[in-house]
Write a protein that holds these residues in place. Structure first.
Motif, PDB file in Angstrom:
ATOM      1  N   VAL A  59      63.313  28.388  65.145  1.00  0.00           N
ATOM      2  CA  VAL A  59      63.610  28.618  63.729  1.00  0.00           C
ATOM      3  C   VAL A  59      62.961  27.517  62.901  1.00  0.00           C
ATOM      4  O   VAL A  59      63.151  26.323  63.169  1.00  0.00           O
ATOM      5  N   ILE A  60      62.190  27.925  61.903  1.00  0.00           N
ATOM      6  CA  ILE A  60      61.543  26.974  60.991  1.00  0.00           C
ATOM      7  C   ILE A  60      61.987  27.296  59.569  1.00  0.00           C
ATOM      8  O   ILE A  60      61.891  28.446  59.133  1.00  0.00           O
ATOM      9  N   VAL A  61      62.479  26.295  58.862  1.00  0.00           N
ATOM     10  CA  VAL A  61      62.841  26.444  57.450  1.00  0.00           C
ATOM     11  C   VAL A  61      61.981  25.478  56.641  1.00  0.00           C
ATOM     12  O   VAL A  61      61.923  24.276  56.943  1.00  0.00           O
ATOM     13  N   THR A  62      61.322  26.005  55.636  1.00  0.00           N
ATOM     14  CA  THR A  62      60.424  25.185  54.828  1.00  0.00           C
ATOM     15  C   THR A  62      60.300  25.776  53.439  1.00  0.00           C
ATOM     16  O   THR A  62      60.962  26.767  53.092  1.00  0.00           O
ATOM     17  N   SER A  63      59.458  25.160  52.636  1.00  0.00           N
ATOM     18  CA  SER A  63      59.117  25.677  51.313  1.00  0.00           C
ATOM     19  C   SER A  63      57.636  25.445  51.079  1.00  0.00           C
ATOM     20  O   SER A  63      57.109  24.388  51.450  1.00  0.00           O
ATOM     21  N   PRO A  64      56.938  26.403  50.494  1.00  0.00           N
ATOM     22  CA  PRO A  64      55.512  26.185  50.227  1.00  0.00           C
ATOM     23  C   PRO A  64      55.257  25.066  49.216  1.00  0.00           C
ATOM     24  O   PRO A  64      54.246  24.368  49.303  1.00  0.00           O
ATOM     25  N   ARG A  65      56.177  24.896  48.250  1.00  0.00           N
ATOM     26  CA  ARG A  65      55.954  23.929  47.178  1.00  0.00           C
ATOM     27  C   ARG A  65      57.277  23.668  46.470  1.00  0.00           C
ATOM     28  O   ARG A  65      58.191  24.489  46.510  1.00  0.00           O
ATOM     29  N   GLY A  66      57.373  22.499  45.841  1.00  0.00           N
ATOM     30  CA  GLY A  66      58.587  22.141  45.147  1.00  0.00           C
ATOM     31  C   GLY A  66      58.570  22.546  43.682  1.00  0.00           C
ATOM     32  O   GLY A  66      57.732  23.342  43.256  1.00  0.00           O
ATOM     33  N   TYR A  67      59.504  21.984  42.905  1.00  0.00           N
ATOM     34  CA  TYR A  67      59.664  22.375  41.499  1.00  0.00           C
ATOM     35  C   TYR A  67      59.844  21.130  40.638  1.00  0.00           C
ATOM     36  O   TYR A  67      60.846  20.411  40.774  1.00  0.00           O
ATOM     37  N   PRO A  68      58.910  20.807  39.763  1.00  0.00           N
ATOM     38  CA  PRO A  68      59.055  19.644  38.893  1.00  0.00           C
ATOM     39  C   PRO A  68      60.272  19.778  37.979  1.00  0.00           C
ATOM     40  O   PRO A  68      60.479  20.812  37.340  1.00  0.00           O
ATOM     41  N   LEU A  69      61.061  18.723  37.929  1.00  0.00           N
ATOM     42  CA  LEU A  69      62.263  18.716  37.096  1.00  0.00           C
ATOM     43  C   LEU A  69      62.309  17.432  36.264  1.00  0.00           C
ATOM     44  O   LEU A  69      63.234  16.642  36.354  1.00  0.00           O
ATOM     45  N   GLY A  70      61.295  17.260  35.469  1.00  0.00           N
ATOM     46  CA  GLY A  70      61.241  16.136  34.546  1.00  0.00           C
ATOM     47  C   GLY A  70      60.314  15.030  34.970  1.00  0.00           C
ATOM     48  O   GLY A  70      59.932  14.180  34.150  1.00  0.00           O
ATOM     49  N   GLU A  71      59.946  14.995  36.234  1.00  0.00           N
ATOM     50  CA  GLU A  71      58.990  13.990  36.679  1.00  0.00           C
ATOM     51  C   GLU A  71      57.637  14.263  35.999  1.00  0.00           C
ATOM     52  O   GLU A  71      57.222  15.392  35.849  1.00  0.00           O
ATOM     53  N   HIS A  72      56.983  13.216  35.582  1.00  0.00           N
ATOM     54  CA  HIS A  72      55.666  13.325  34.946  1.00  0.00           C
ATOM     55  C   HIS A  72      55.693  14.252  33.729  1.00  0.00           C
ATOM     56  O   HIS A  72      54.748  15.000  33.467  1.00  0.00           O
ATOM     57  N   LEU A  73      56.847  14.203  33.030  1.00  0.00           N
ATOM     58  CA  LEU A  73      57.016  14.914  31.761  1.00  0.00           C
ATOM     59  C   LEU A  73      56.765  16.412  31.880  1.00  0.00           C
ATOM     60  O   LEU A  73      56.174  17.047  30.992  1.00  0.00           O
ATOM     61  N   ARG A  74      57.260  16.986  32.976  1.00  0.00           N
ATOM     62  CA  ARG A  74      57.023  18.402  33.203  1.00  0.00           C
ATOM     63  C   ARG A  74      58.254  19.055  33.826  1.00  0.00           C
ATOM     64  O   ARG A  74      58.867  18.517  34.754  1.00  0.00           O
ATOM     65  N   ILE A  75      58.621  20.228  33.278  1.00  0.00           N
ATOM     66  CA  ILE A  75      59.616  21.100  33.894  1.00  0.00           C
ATOM     67  C   ILE A  75      58.878  22.334  34.396  1.00  0.00           C
ATOM     68  O   ILE A  75      58.209  23.029  33.628  1.00  0.00           O
ATOM     69  N   GLY A  76      58.978  22.622  35.680  1.00  0.00           N
ATOM     70  CA  GLY A  76      58.311  23.790  36.244  1.00  0.00           C
ATOM     71  C   GLY A  76      56.826  23.562  36.471  1.00  0.00           C
ATOM     72  O   GLY A  76      56.278  22.495  36.188  1.00  0.00           O
ATOM     73  N   ALA A  77      56.182  24.584  37.008  1.00  0.00           N
ATOM     74  CA  ALA A  77      54.766  24.485  37.355  1.00  0.00           C
ATOM     75  C   ALA A  77      53.910  24.330  36.109  1.00  0.00           C
ATOM     76  O   ALA A  77      54.254  24.801  35.027  1.00  0.00           O
ATOM     77  N   GLY A  78      52.784  23.645  36.292  1.00  0.00           N
ATOM     78  CA  GLY A  78      51.870  23.472  35.175  1.00  0.00           C
ATOM     79  C   GLY A  78      50.653  22.682  35.587  1.00  0.00           C
ATOM     80  O   GLY A  78      50.407  22.464  36.775  1.00  0.00           O
ATOM     81  N   PRO A  79      49.866  22.225  34.630  1.00  0.00           N
ATOM     82  CA  PRO A  79      48.717  21.372  34.953  1.00  0.00           C
ATOM     83  C   PRO A  79      49.196  20.036  35.499  1.00  0.00           C
ATOM     84  O   PRO A  79      50.329  19.630  35.290  1.00  0.00           O
ATOM     85  N   ARG A  80      48.324  19.346  36.202  1.00  0.00           N
ATOM     86  CA  ARG A  80      48.665  18.058  36.829  1.00  0.00           C
ATOM     87  C   ARG A  80      49.900  18.230  37.699  1.00  0.00           C
ATOM     88  O   ARG A  80      50.950  17.650  37.465  1.00  0.00           O
TER      89      ARG A  80
END
Length: 412
Positions: free
Chosen positions: A238-259
């Motif tokens: 059994v493998i549990v993973t995620s392809p990618r995370g979710y920005p929550l305020g780090e680097h002045l960003r909520i959610g996916a975007g540039p940078r």
């Protein structure tokens, strides 16, 4: 089964999009309870530094399913994991609530493709059982009830990239009296923050995100119980993973975007549970990348002949011998944006070639930029990025020269 007949192995991958490692108990979160994931971690080997090679889902899945790194520009991988499995006489099933993934060029190699089509919700769910993730989990449990043949089940959930439909009462559990109301829109939030942003804007989203994680944890517990009761449980990885995370305020960003190529998106959870619970509670701080799942699953299912990858390694080798191999650096790309991670550093290069350097592993979410205080480290890492990008496009097996001490251990 005859005594001399080898047992056929089974594997289940559960990939939950945008599930950030920082919100899970095994990765250090102390304010959000994740009992199912905690239990899984106690039975698994956990990879501290699983690094996505892109934030582009099609490129990520090309890495998962063919072992080809996202920086490689090939359009036609030699052989997909699903095709190898089917050729080996095993069953390969893809089950997902993400229609776009079913259109991936390598998805057609799965002998069975199951779309858990769901109408977009119009309101928040009133119970966990009504959520989108619960419906997907139920579909997986029903599939397991009928599955008798060994092979691979790849379950991909839209997760946080789909509707945020967790019951409102879950978010309320995280709020203090003075806290703002939790974000209550079904559409995943995506916006830039001002330099002097109001912390309540982030806290509102964090509470909603935490409620989504709570739903996932509860449903994952039910799915893991169903796996444990299956007739192939004694042979199932059994493998549990995620392809990618979710920005929550780090680097002045909520959610996916540039940078986007920073730790909050790149550093993803990865837990692997062997059927005999070998390596339970083991934590590895080596760098892992998506193509390693290709090599690991091919080896586990006994279909690795001809499955050599330019970048992937069998992660299970490390559970018996931590020096079996060691990745010196992990690389990521998204359009013109690039990043390289070594044991001591993360270098981010944006689309204008601006370099940002962060010390690892202490600066987990890249809060302190240190490029002007570290001598020629940024230049060394930039050259490493260029070298890898060039070599991965012309060599079958990429073997980098040993890194300098500064890139592995940092500077004094």
């Amino acid at each position: 089964m005859d005594e001399g007949t080898p047992r056929l192995r089974n594997a289940i991958v559960i990939a939950i999009d945008r599930l950030g490692a920082g919100f899970l108990g095994p990765y250090g979160n102390t304010w959000l309870e994740t009992p199912a994931i905690n239990q899984l971690a106690s039975e698994s080997v956990l990879f501290e530094h699983a690094i996505a090679d892109s934030n582009d889902l099609p490129l990520l899945y090309r890495s998962y399913w063919s072992g080809v790194h996202a920086m490689c520009q090939t359009d036609s991988p030699e052989c997909s994991l699903a095709r190898l499995i089917e050729r080996g006489g095993l069953q390969a099933t893809l089950l997902t609530d993400d229609e776009s993934l079913l259109r991936h060029p390598l998805a057609e190699d799965f002998g069975e493709q199951i779309s858990v089509a769901q109408l977009a919700p119009k309101t928040l769910a009133t119970s966990i059982e009504e959520t989108r993730f619960a419906h997907l989990t139920l579909a997986a449990i029903e599939w397991l009830a009928d599955a008798k043949e060994p092979g691979l089940l790849w379950l991909h959930a839209q997760g946080m990239n789909g509707p945020w439909d967790a019951p409102a009462e879950l978010a309320e559990r995280f709020r203090d009296d003075e806290d703002p109301e939790a974000y209550a829109d079904l559409v995943p939030p995506q916006f830039e923050l001002e330099q002097d942003f109001d912390p309540d804007d982030v806290l509102s989203v964090m509470h909603a995100y935490a409620s989504q994680v709570s739903v996932i944890d509860a449903c994952l517990g039910s799915l893991l119980d169903a796996i444990a009761q299956h007739e192939l449980a004694d042979d199932t990885l059994v493998i549990v993973t995620s392809p990618r995370g979710y920005p929550l305020g780090e680097h002045l960003r909520i959610g996916a975007g540039p940078r986007d190529l920073f730790g909050e998106s790149l550093n993803v959870p990865l837990l692997i549970r062997q059927p005999d619970r070998q390596s339970a509670c083991m934590r590895l701080d080596l760098l892992a990348q998506p193509s390693d799942l290709y090599a690991t699953l091919a080896s586990w299912l006994g279909v690795s002949a001809g499955a050599d990858s330019s970048t992937g390694h069998d992660l299970l080798e490390l559970t018996t011998n931590e020096s079996a191999w060691r990745r010196q650096a992990a690389f990521a790309i998204k359009n013109e944006e690039k990043a390289v991670r070594t044991p001591a550093w993360l270098l981010h290069v944006d689309d204008s070639e601006t370099r940002s350097l962060f010390a690892k592993p202490d600066d987990r979410w890249e809060a302190n930029e240190v490029a002007d205080r570290c001598g020629d480290v940024p230049e060394q890492l930039a050259k490493l990025l260029d070298e890898y990008s060039e070599r991965v496009n012309r060599e079958k097996l990429v073997e980098l020269a040993p890194l300098s001490r500064e890139l592995v251990e940092g500077t004094d």
